[in-house]
Design a protein around this motif. Structure first.
Motif, PDB file in Angstrom:
ATOM      1  N   PRO A 332       0.845  -1.193   0.000  1.00  0.00           N
ATOM      2  CA  PRO A 332       0.000   0.000   0.000  1.00  0.00           C
ATOM      3  C   PRO A 332       0.884   1.248   0.000  1.00  0.00           C
ATOM      4  N   LEU A 333       0.370   2.332  -0.577  1.00  0.00           N
ATOM      5  CA  LEU A 333       1.133   3.578  -0.602  1.00  0.00           C
ATOM      6  C   LEU A 333       1.259   4.122   0.825  1.00  0.00           C
ATOM      7  N   GLN A 334       2.278   4.933   1.043  1.00  0.00           N
ATOM      8  CA  GLN A 334       2.549   5.439   2.393  1.00  0.00           C
ATOM      9  C   GLN A 334       1.686   6.659   2.728  1.00  0.00           C
ATOM     10  N   ASP A 335       1.175   6.697   3.960  1.00  0.00           N
ATOM     11  CA  ASP A 335       0.473   7.887   4.428  1.00  0.00           C
ATOM     12  C   ASP A 335       1.493   9.001   4.676  1.00  0.00           C
ATOM     13  N   SER A 336       1.041  10.244   4.513  1.00  0.00           N
ATOM     14  CA  SER A 336       1.983  11.345   4.746  1.00  0.00           C
ATOM     15  C   SER A 336       1.216  12.627   5.038  1.00  0.00           C
ATOM     16  N   ILE A 337       1.933  13.573   5.630  1.00  0.00           N
ATOM     17  CA  ILE A 337       1.395  14.925   5.770  1.00  0.00           C
ATOM     18  C   ILE A 337       1.767  15.653   4.488  1.00  0.00           C
ATOM     19  N   ILE A 338       0.759  16.143   3.768  1.00  0.00           N
ATOM     20  CA  ILE A 338       1.034  16.805   2.502  1.00  0.00           C
ATOM     21  C   ILE A 338       1.486  18.236   2.732  1.00  0.00           C
ATOM     22  N   ALA A 339       0.762  18.926   3.607  1.00  0.00           N
ATOM     23  CA  ALA A 339       1.079  20.340   3.813  1.00  0.00           C
ATOM     24  C   ALA A 339       0.526  20.784   5.154  1.00  0.00           C
ATOM     25  N   THR A 340       1.232  21.736   5.755  1.00  0.00           N
ATOM     26  CA  THR A 340       0.742  22.414   6.955  1.00  0.00           C
ATOM     27  C   THR A 340       0.583  23.880   6.591  1.00  0.00           C
ATOM     28  N   TYR A 341      -0.629  24.395   6.809  1.00  0.00           N
ATOM     29  CA  TYR A 341      -0.927  25.773   6.392  1.00  0.00           C
ATOM     30  C   TYR A 341      -0.877  26.666   7.628  1.00  0.00           C
ATOM     31  N   GLU A 342      -0.111  27.741   7.526  1.00  0.00           N
ATOM     32  CA  GLU A 342       0.150  28.582   8.700  1.00  0.00           C
ATOM     33  C   GLU A 342      -0.406  29.994   8.541  1.00  0.00           C
ATOM     34  N   GLU A 343      -1.429  30.172   7.706  1.00  0.00           N
ATOM     35  CA  GLU A 343      -1.899  31.548   7.454  1.00  0.00           C
ATOM     36  C   GLU A 343      -2.744  32.112   8.593  1.00  0.00           C
ATOM     37  N   HIS A 344      -3.174  31.257   9.517  1.00  0.00           N
ATOM     38  CA  HIS A 344      -4.015  31.752  10.616  1.00  0.00           C
ATOM     39  C   HIS A 344      -3.154  32.120  11.823  1.00  0.00           C
ATOM     40  N   GLU A 345      -3.678  33.051  12.640  1.00  0.00           N
ATOM     41  CA  GLU A 345      -2.972  33.420  13.876  1.00  0.00           C
ATOM     42  C   GLU A 345      -3.827  33.152  15.094  1.00  0.00           C
ATOM     43  N   ASP A 346      -4.987  32.521  14.874  1.00  0.00           N
ATOM     44  CA  ASP A 346      -5.919  32.258  15.966  1.00  0.00           C
ATOM     45  C   ASP A 346      -6.462  30.840  15.773  1.00  0.00           C
ATOM     46  N   SER A 347      -7.244  30.364  16.742  1.00  0.00           N
ATOM     47  CA  SER A 347      -7.789  29.009  16.648  1.00  0.00           C
ATOM     48  C   SER A 347      -8.571  28.817  15.353  1.00  0.00           C
ATOM     49  N   VAL A 348      -8.275  27.715  14.649  1.00  0.00           N
ATOM     50  CA  VAL A 348      -9.028  27.380  13.441  1.00  0.00           C
ATOM     51  C   VAL A 348     -10.206  26.504  13.876  1.00  0.00           C
ATOM     52  N   TYR A 349     -11.407  27.096  13.841  1.00  0.00           N
ATOM     53  CA  TYR A 349     -12.586  26.397  14.339  1.00  0.00           C
ATOM     54  C   TYR A 349     -13.296  25.591  13.270  1.00  0.00           C
ATOM     55  N   ALA A 350     -13.129  25.968  12.005  1.00  0.00           N
ATOM     56  CA  ALA A 350     -13.923  25.302  10.974  1.00  0.00           C
ATOM     57  C   ALA A 350     -13.144  25.248   9.678  1.00  0.00           C
ATOM     58  N   LEU A 351     -13.362  24.172   8.934  1.00  0.00           N
ATOM     59  CA  LEU A 351     -12.843  24.114   7.578  1.00  0.00           C
ATOM     60  C   LEU A 351     -13.769  23.255   6.740  1.00  0.00           C
ATOM     61  N   GLU A 352     -13.815  23.566   5.441  1.00  0.00           N
ATOM     62  CA  GLU A 352     -14.718  22.866   4.527  1.00  0.00           C
ATOM     63  C   GLU A 352     -14.095  22.796   3.143  1.00  0.00           C
ATOM     64  N   TRP A 353     -14.314  21.660   2.482  1.00  0.00           N
ATOM     65  CA  TRP A 353     -13.972  21.548   1.066  1.00  0.00           C
ATOM     66  C   TRP A 353     -15.043  22.252   0.240  1.00  0.00           C
ATOM     67  N   SER A 354     -14.661  22.789  -0.883  1.00  0.00           N
ATOM     68  CA  SER A 354     -15.630  23.395  -1.798  1.00  0.00           C
ATOM     69  C   SER A 354     -16.550  22.322  -2.381  1.00  0.00           C
ATOM     70  N   SER A 355     -17.815  22.686  -2.651  1.00  0.00           N
ATOM     71  CA  SER A 355     -18.731  21.760  -3.324  1.00  0.00           C
ATOM     72  C   SER A 355     -18.535  21.791  -4.833  1.00  0.00           C
ATOM     73  N   ALA A 356     -17.862  22.827  -5.327  1.00  0.00           N
ATOM     74  CA  ALA A 356     -17.735  22.999  -6.780  1.00  0.00           C
ATOM     75  C   ALA A 356     -16.369  22.572  -7.307  1.00  0.00           C
ATOM     76  N   ASP A 357     -15.343  22.658  -6.479  1.00  0.00           N
ATOM     77  CA  ASP A 357     -13.982  22.327  -6.916  1.00  0.00           C
ATOM     78  C   ASP A 357     -13.356  21.403  -5.882  1.00  0.00           C
ATOM     79  N   PRO A 358     -13.140  20.130  -6.244  1.00  0.00           N
ATOM     80  CA  PRO A 358     -12.682  19.158  -5.239  1.00  0.00           C
ATOM     81  C   PRO A 358     -11.278  19.431  -4.693  1.00  0.00           C
TER      82      PRO A 358
END
Length: 385
Positions: A332-358
């Protein structure tokens, strides 16, 4: 122009409620609800123009208290629910309502943002999900892929299934279940499963995750100590019917096969503080987003427990039989962390994928910063080709 660069929008209000506009599959659109004690609360409609990499926003007035949760109808793009605070007899209660966006909101409000923000349109109240008997609303869930006529509300220790009638202007209780037992009997979140003909619900309360059969409103499984501390969020794998992901205040993200509640299939410990949100990509279930009070968003590639562990679609049966032995040689292919996004400076309470662009997602931190990011192009092509 760098394709993978983040796009940042500041709401100027604190916020913790975010949803993609589920029924909108052409435009990339997210809805954000504000938490303001001083001003009218608002729904910000965030349209992302991916050709020019810019955000267009429209504002609607939410004529009620601070918004804790927002959810969009899967069938009608103008309809949404919110859970919000209101003060009643000098105590604060959290209520829920179904709203409609006024039909005019799209007409020209982008052209002159100054005018529209001075005189924004107001959401139209369709009906209250009357919770006088049910306590404080934690969230409202729409039936996945449904016709927009069924929702579940989770309030204190009650799960209530509602039928929305007469164009959502009337809500009737269709059935309900009550959480019983010891410990903190208060739902923190839940997810309506897209599998099993949408007859199952998963809920989180305290450190436990429970599964419910919506036809009998009875419990079908319980993962007792799913996390060491409070479970904050859940999501179902869109392609594997028994798999769900959970996250919580123990800083962990865990993956479960609900047929075996004794131990997780896998556990991630990449965040350094509470994990508030976990979301599977709707099309490619190896892609998983998590957001945390460490103010980071992490995109993981959980390919080993995805529906394509060998880089192509595999049936559950293929894996278990292994008779012809051809699966054995392939790793099986290996699991990995693809990216860590650091643009926030406060608690990230919510995230969502777009319904129009996967390949596109939004994250929201408490200071009202909304960030739109994309899956790195190199990974996108590796998955597609």
């Amino acid at each position: 122009m760098e394709d993978d660069a983040p796009v940042i929008y500041g709401l100027e209000f604190q916020a913790r409620a975010l949803t993609a506009q589920t029924a909108e599959t052409d435009a990339i659109r997210f809805l954000v609800g504000t938490q303001s004690l001083k001003f009218d609360n608002q729904i910000h409609i965030i349209d992302f123009d991916d050709e020019n990499n810019i955000i267009n926003k429209s504002v609607l007035v939410h004529p009620a208290g601070e918004i804790w949760h927002i959810s969009a109808s899967p069938a009608d793009k103008s309809v949404l629910t919110t859970c919000y605070n209101k003060t009643s007899e000098s105590r604060v209660v959290t209520c829920a309502a179904v709203w409609r966006m006024p039909p005019e909101w799209e007409s020209g409000s982008h052209e002159s943002p100054d005018d529209s923000s001075n005189n924004p349109q107001t959401l139209e109240l369709l009906c209250h999900l009357d919770n006088t008997a049910h306590g404080n609303m934690a969230c409202v869930l729409w039936e996945p892929m449904g016709d927009g006529s069924r929702v579940i509300s989770l309030a204190d220790n009650h799960a209530v299934l509602w039928d929305l009638q007469e164009s959502s202007t009337k809500a009737a209780v269709s059935s309900s279940a009550t959480l019983e037992g010891k410990g903190q009997l208060k739902f923190t979140s839940g997810k309506w499963s897209p599998h099993h003909n949408c007859t199952q619900l998963a809920t989180a309360n305290d450190t436990a995750i429970r599964g419910w059969d919506l036809r009998s409103m009875s419990q079908i499984y319980c993962i007792e100590n799913a996390h060491g501390q409070l479970v904050r969020d859940l999501d179902f794998n869109p392609n594997k019917q028994y798999y769900l992901a959970s996250c919580g205040d123990d800083c962990k993200v865990k993956f479960w096969d609900v047929r075996n509640v004794n131990e997780p299939v896998k556990s991630l410990e990449e965040h350094s503080h509470w994990v508030w949100s976990v979301r599977y990509n709707h099309s490619h279930d190896q892609l998983l987003l998590t957001g945390s009070s460490d103010s980071r968003v992490i995109l993981s590639n959980m390919v080993s427990i995805s529906s394509e562990p060998f880089g192509h679609l595999v049936d559950d049966d293929d894996l278990s039989d292994g008779e012809d032995g051809h699966q054995e040689e392939k790793e099986p292919l290996q699991d990995s962390i693809i990216a860590t996004y650091e643009e926030h400076e406060d608690s990230v309470y919510a995230l969502e994928w777009s319904s129009a662009d996967p390949w596109l997602f939004a994250s929201l931190s408490y200071d009202g910063r909304l960030v739109i990011n994309r899956v790195p192009r190199a990974l996108k092509y590796r998955i597609l080709l």
